[in-house]
Design an enzyme around this catalytic site. Sequence first.
Site, PDB file in Angstrom:
ATOM      1  N   ASN A   5       0.596  -1.222  -0.053  1.00  0.00           N
ATOM      2  CA  ASN A   5       0.202  -0.381  -0.030  1.00  0.00           C
ATOM      3  C   ASN A   5       0.621   1.451  -0.386  1.00  0.00           C
ATOM      4  O   ASN A   5       1.801   2.289   1.218  1.00  0.00           O
ATOM      5  CB  ASN A   5      -0.672   0.619   1.417  1.00  0.00           C
ATOM      6  N   TRP A   6       1.309   1.759  -1.057  1.00  0.00           N
ATOM      7  CA  TRP A   6       1.866   3.057  -1.303  1.00  0.00           C
ATOM      8  C   TRP A   6       0.822   4.139  -0.538  1.00  0.00           C
ATOM      9  O   TRP A   6       2.022   5.407  -0.450  1.00  0.00           O
ATOM     10  CB  TRP A   6       2.493   3.436  -2.834  1.00  0.00           C
ATOM     11  N   LYS A   7      -0.227   4.355  -0.659  1.00  0.00           N
ATOM     12  CA  LYS A   7      -0.648   5.772   0.417  1.00  0.00           C
ATOM     13  C   LYS A   7      -0.704   6.744  -0.521  1.00  0.00           C
ATOM     14  O   LYS A   7      -0.422   6.642  -2.166  1.00  0.00           O
ATOM     15  CB  LYS A   7      -0.049   5.826   1.490  1.00  0.00           C
ATOM     16  N   HIS A  91      -9.724   0.808   5.314  1.00  0.00           N
ATOM     17  CA  HIS A  91      -8.490   0.693   5.475  1.00  0.00           C
ATOM     18  C   HIS A  91      -8.492   2.058   6.881  1.00  0.00           C
ATOM     19  O   HIS A  91      -9.345   3.238   7.329  1.00  0.00           O
ATOM     20  CB  HIS A  91      -7.082   1.787   4.832  1.00  0.00           C
ATOM     21  N   GLU A  93      -7.197   4.587   7.720  1.00  0.00           N
ATOM     22  CA  GLU A  93      -6.694   5.865   7.798  1.00  0.00           C
ATOM     23  C   GLU A  93      -7.957   6.014   6.931  1.00  0.00           C
ATOM     24  O   GLU A  93      -7.919   7.891   7.001  1.00  0.00           O
ATOM     25  CB  GLU A  93      -5.477   6.193   6.959  1.00  0.00           C
ATOM     26  N   GLU A 163      -4.967  -5.871  10.692  1.00  0.00           N
ATOM     27  CA  GLU A 163      -3.549  -4.439  10.712  1.00  0.00           C
ATOM     28  C   GLU A 163      -4.367  -3.762  12.262  1.00  0.00           C
ATOM     29  O   GLU A 163      -5.037  -2.925  12.810  1.00  0.00           O
ATOM     30  CB  GLU A 163      -3.727  -3.708   9.384  1.00  0.00           C
ATOM     31  N   GLY A 169       2.955   2.226  10.690  1.00  0.00           N
ATOM     32  CA  GLY A 169       3.610   2.940  10.369  1.00  0.00           C
ATOM     33  C   GLY A 169       4.426   3.490  12.052  1.00  0.00           C
ATOM     34  O   GLY A 169       4.981   4.609  12.004  1.00  0.00           O
ATOM     35  N   SER A 209       4.264  -2.483  10.191  1.00  0.00           N
ATOM     36  CA  SER A 209       5.206  -2.406  10.411  1.00  0.00           C
ATOM     37  C   SER A 209       5.641  -3.662   9.987  1.00  0.00           C
ATOM     38  O   SER A 209       6.977  -4.362  10.247  1.00  0.00           O
ATOM     39  CB  SER A 209       5.627  -2.193  11.799  1.00  0.00           C
TER      40      SER A 209
END
Length: 248
Positions: A5-7, A91, A93, A163, A169, A209
Amino acid sequence: MVAGNWKMNTTPTEGKALVKAVMDKVPNPSTKVVFGVPAIQLMEIQELVKGHPNYAVAAQNMHQEESGAYTGELSAAMLVDAGIEYVILGHSERRDYAGEDDDLINLKINQALKHGLKPIYCCGEKLDIRQAGNQEVVVGRQIEQALSSLEADQLSQVVIAYEPVWAIGTGVTASNEQAQQMHANIRRMITNQFGSEVANNLTILYGGSVKPNNAAELFAEPDVDGGLVGGASLDADSFAAIINAVRR
């Protein structure tokens, strides 16, 4: 499966170079590898992986409606027409920054499946929930609400990514035991809801992570079927090492 997942990272030029470097390092991966790329890169990256049986592309989000006056959004039909195979939904976020809840995510999952997209559904608890020992209750509720309306044959097209929010992160990774415990619990919940055959064939990824130095041990756990990788997926050497950590 190993999904990156590059975000909101990489320019189109950087993204193409990254994918080419990963594919050069791992030309024939033994597992499915998915690049979750920014919307502006979807079609170009899809062209790079087109025709390869084990490389695919995921959108990072999509809208729950067929079409309409939703400026800046992508529909499932658009993604399918562009050749995209997967879409990341739920997700943390998106939950935190865009206010998405499990009812909305359920609509998105159904819309994706209606058009033949495969959702990578993210679930996980925050640190205070973990510290209170309520992680299984919270994740169980996320699973139940987001997947409640699905039939067993639909669930076979869904990938679940556990997750823990406290590990995304942060550099802190759930222990192998913590990851396995939650993955096993998710599989039990799916067994109760959809039956053992569906649950045993379900792909459950760990995200939070994941790095080259911990991937092999995490992936060796019996109910961990790979990873949803954030920061390490932005480095070709690191992502290639994680891909090669899958041994089954």
